[in-house]
Design an enzyme around this catalytic site. Structure first.
Site, short mmCIF file in Angstrom:
data_model
loop_
_atom_site.label_atom_id
_atom_site.label_comp_id
_atom_site.label_asym_id
_atom_site.label_seq_id
_atom_site.Cartn_x
_atom_site.Cartn_y
_atom_site.Cartn_z
N LYS A 90 17.17 66.68 33.29
CA LYS A 90 17.59 67.78 34.16
C LYS A 90 18.08 68.90 33.27
CE LYS A 90 18.66 69.60 38.15
NZ LYS A 90 17.69 70.68 37.84
N GLN A 111 22.97 69.96 27.09
CA GLN A 111 22.77 69.57 28.49
C GLN A 111 23.03 68.07 28.71
OE1 GLN A 111 21.21 72.30 30.52
NE2 GLN A 111 22.16 71.16 32.17
N LYS A 126 15.54 70.66 28.71
CA LYS A 126 15.52 72.13 28.78
C LYS A 126 14.10 72.58 28.49
CE LYS A 126 18.35 75.63 29.43
NZ LYS A 126 19.56 75.75 30.25
N GLY A 165 16.67 77.04 36.91
CA GLY A 165 16.61 78.35 36.27
C GLY A 165 17.53 78.45 35.06
N ASP A 166 17.41 79.53 34.35
CA ASP A 166 18.31 79.89 33.24
C ASP A 166 18.02 81.37 32.98
OD1 ASP A 166 20.18 78.63 31.05
OD2 ASP A 166 18.81 79.86 29.89
N THR A 209 27.46 78.27 38.92
CA THR A 209 27.86 78.30 37.51
C THR A 209 29.04 79.24 37.32
OG1 THR A 209 25.56 77.87 36.93
CG2 THR A 209 27.01 78.57 35.15
N SER A 379 23.08 71.65 41.20
CA SER A 379 21.66 71.26 41.19
C SER A 379 21.54 69.77 41.53
CB SER A 379 21.03 71.51 39.82
OG SER A 379 20.66 72.86 39.68
P1 NDP Z 1 20.50 85.90 33.57
O1 NDP Z 1 19.13 86.07 33.03
O2 NDP Z 1 20.73 86.00 35.02
O3 NDP Z 1 21.50 86.93 32.84
C1 NDP Z 1 21.65 86.94 31.46
C2 NDP Z 1 22.60 88.06 31.10
O4 NDP Z 1 22.91 87.98 29.72
C3 NDP Z 1 22.01 89.44 31.33
O5 NDP Z 1 23.02 90.33 31.64
C4 NDP Z 1 21.40 89.74 29.97
O6 NDP Z 1 21.21 91.12 29.70
C5 NDP Z 1 22.45 89.16 29.06
N1 NDP Z 1 21.84 88.83 27.77
C6 NDP Z 1 20.79 88.00 27.54
N2 NDP Z 1 20.49 87.97 26.23
C7 NDP Z 1 21.39 88.80 25.64
C8 NDP Z 1 21.63 89.18 24.30
N3 NDP Z 1 20.86 88.70 23.30
N4 NDP Z 1 22.66 90.03 24.05
C9 NDP Z 1 23.43 90.51 25.06
N5 NDP Z 1 23.25 90.19 26.35
C10 NDP Z 1 22.25 89.33 26.62
O7 NDP Z 1 20.98 84.49 32.99
P2 NDP Z 1 22.16 83.56 33.50
O8 NDP Z 1 23.28 84.38 33.99
O9 NDP Z 1 21.57 82.51 34.35
O10 NDP Z 1 22.59 82.84 32.13
C11 NDP Z 1 23.60 83.36 31.26
C12 NDP Z 1 24.09 82.26 30.35
O11 NDP Z 1 24.62 81.19 31.15
C13 NDP Z 1 23.05 81.61 29.45
O12 NDP Z 1 23.64 81.22 28.26
C14 NDP Z 1 22.64 80.37 30.24
O13 NDP Z 1 22.08 79.38 29.42
C15 NDP Z 1 23.99 79.96 30.79
N6 NDP Z 1 23.96 79.08 31.94
C16 NDP Z 1 23.32 79.45 33.10
C17 NDP Z 1 23.32 78.60 34.18
C18 NDP Z 1 22.75 79.00 35.50
O14 NDP Z 1 22.95 78.24 36.47
N7 NDP Z 1 22.07 80.12 35.62
C19 NDP Z 1 23.93 77.24 34.10
C20 NDP Z 1 24.67 77.01 32.88
C21 NDP Z 1 24.63 77.89 31.85
P3 NDP Z 1 19.73 91.75 29.71
O15 NDP Z 1 19.40 91.93 31.16
O16 NDP Z 1 19.87 93.02 28.96
O17 NDP Z 1 18.82 90.77 29.02
#
Ligand code: NDP
Length: 447
Positions: A90, A111, A126, A165-166, A209, A379
């Site tokens: 997962k 994970q 993943k 998703g991620d 999250t 999830s």
């Molecule tokens: P989204 O794609 O919805 O959002 C990602 C955000 O982070 C955007 O604002 C993006 O900006 C920014 N970002 C991505 N890459 C960079 C970078 N290199 N430098 C600066 N900003 C960056 O993703 P999520 O919110 O789902 O995920 C965010 C984090 O949380 C990740 O690490 C993910 O692995 C983790 N996570 C997510 C979960 C979930 O349920 N969604 C569960 C557990 C962990 P831009 O639009 O400019 O790319």
């Protein structure tokens, strides 16, 4: 002890030398888990951690697709099936140009521990692709997702591997992926989570999250007789996790003053309230715009291009964007500015040196594998609802999420409390996550 850890890490580096993020994630676990293994006879001498760092299966495949002007593109798709000792694999799918085997292996490894901490029966995995959904039309994203699932479908299933998703994979992408899976397999099953509410999704999953991260921080603050009321909170990112962390922090009375994306951060000294957050959600989710556009509407706010928000004075910091976005110098700045609590919404947003600074200063610091586990936990609840063919109410799911975050917090205290009363949440999360998986692996023999 240091020699034992170094010897182990040498072996990991020899095999995975070209994978820095993966080595970083393993190092953090090795530093806390190896001393525990040495002290506990049942794990010692079984090479259990060495088995855990080797994925059970690593799938890499070609994803060819045609853009709107008829040009053929080729991307690389992956699924890392890391560990299935306690349940089906997962973990999310990430679509981002930086995706490679190292990043996905670090995420899959984290994970395994995170899923174990949730108390639900889920193994760790993943996947994703170096495809960049940014700037693509909906039709292009659909064609890419369909092509991706044409291969992925043979490796997943509701009892085998259940992706979610991620970064770069939200409700739109999950819809396209699910549509193709259903078409190929001719079955409507809970093979993906994060589905739409009318076709098998769970209430609170989009929020989970971000909400969970704030619930975890709330539990940490409570140990110091503190709460979110009136606290200044700095958040990075403006995607799924950041948006709902902001929503919950506001609901608890906090003053959230920053959000960011890869272009820079906004600082709104008056605080981002519910109305401003609704503007950001529309901007990011529907218009797919940039965070810099916020200051055109809210003119008293500032936009700082190509910068992260860690220099802004705050009580609580929630890094919710991406890995290695908070460095040692940022950690020192946060500490000098009086920050008392850091809870990671993203996966491994703090570098190893930054984590060491927080722990040295003995502030409340939660690693992502504990504080952001609410997403995968919900999830897991979505999987249960799909199997039972029922749908729990928002209130029910939120209550379960809260309970799970509190359980994780308690596990961290159980395994992470030092003699002087300081709770090392990194140690606590790593050991609590390890014990359950290791026990299952020992029971199942050398496979
Ligand atoms: P989204 O794609 O919805 O959002 C990602 C955000 O982070 C955007 O604002 C993006 O900006 C920014 N970002 C991505 N890459 C960079 C970078 N290199 N430098 C600066 N900003 C960056 O993703 P999520 O919110 O789902 O995920 C965010 C984090 O949380 C990740 O690490 C993910 O692995 C983790 N996570 C997510 C979960 C979930 O349920 N969604 C569960 C557990 C962990 P831009 O639009 O400019 O790319």
């Amino acid at each position: 002890m240091k020699a034992k850890i170094d010897t182990f890490m040498e072996e990991v580096k020899t095999r995975n030398g070209h994978e820095p993020e993966f080595i970083q994630a393993v190092q953090e676990v090795a530093e806390t888990v190896i001393p525990y293994i040495v002290k506990h006879k049942i794990y010692n001498g079984k090479n259990i951690l060495l088995r855990m760092v080797e994925p059970e299966r690593l799938i890499s495949f070609r994803v060819a697709w045609v853009d709107d002007s008829g040009v053929i593109h080729v991307n690389r798709g992956y699924r890392i099936q890391m560990n299935s000792a306690i349940g089906p694999y997962k973990g999310g799918l990430r679509f981002h140009p930086t995706v490679n085997a190292s990043i996905l292996k670090f995420l899959a490894f984290e994970q395994v521990f995170k899923n174990s901490l949730t108390t639900l029966p889920m193994g760790g995995g993943k996947g994703g692709s170096d495809f960049n959904p940014k700037g693509k039309s909906d039709d292009e994203v659909m064609r890419f997702c369909h092509s991706f699932m044409l291969e992925l479908n043979r490796h997943i299933g509701p009892n085998t591997d259940v992706p979610a998703g991620d970064i770069g994979v939200g409700a739109r992408e999950i819809g396209f992926l699910f549509g193709m899976y259903k078409k190929i397999r001719n079955e409507f099953t809970g093979v993906l989570t994060g589905k739409g509410l009318s076709w098998g999704g769970s209430k609170i999953r989009p929020e989970a999250t971000g909400y969970g991260t704030v619930y975890f921080a709330q539990s940490m603050l409570k140990t110091k007789n503190e709460n979110f009321e009136g606290k200044t909170v700095v958040i990075s990112g403006s995607g799924n996790v950041a948006q709902f962390a902001t929503e919950k922090a506001i609901a608890l009375g906090a003053n959230v003053v920053t959000l960011s994306d890869s272009g820079g951060y906004i600082y709104d000294k008056d605080g981002i309230d519910s109305e401003k957050l609704a503007f950001i959600m529309d901007l990011k989710n529907n218009k797919r715009g940039r965070i810099s556009e916020y200051v055109k509407t809210y003119t008293s706010a500032e936009f700082h291009a190509r910068k992260t928000p860690w220099g802004v004075k705050c009580d609580v910091a929630l890094p919710c964007a991406t890995q290695n976005e908070l460095h040692q110098e940022d950690a020192k700045t946060l500490l000098n500015n009086g920050c008392i609590c850091v809870a990671e919404g993203a996966n491994m947003p703090s570098t190893t040196d930054a984590v060491h600074e927080f722990i040295k200063a003995k502030i409340l610091f939660a690693p992502g594998k504990a504080s952001n586990a609410g997403g995968v936990a919900t999830s897991g609840l979505e999987m249960s609802q799909n199997s039972l063919r029922i749908s729990w109410t928002r209130k029910e799911v939120d209550a379960r999420l809260k309970d799970i975050m509190e359980d994780i917090h308690q596990s961290c205290i159980e395994y992470g409390k030092d003699d002087d009363g300081f709770v090392d949440y990194v140690k606590g999360a790593n050991i609590a996550g390890f014990v359950k998986v290791a026990d299952a692996m020992l029971a199942q023999g050398v496979v």
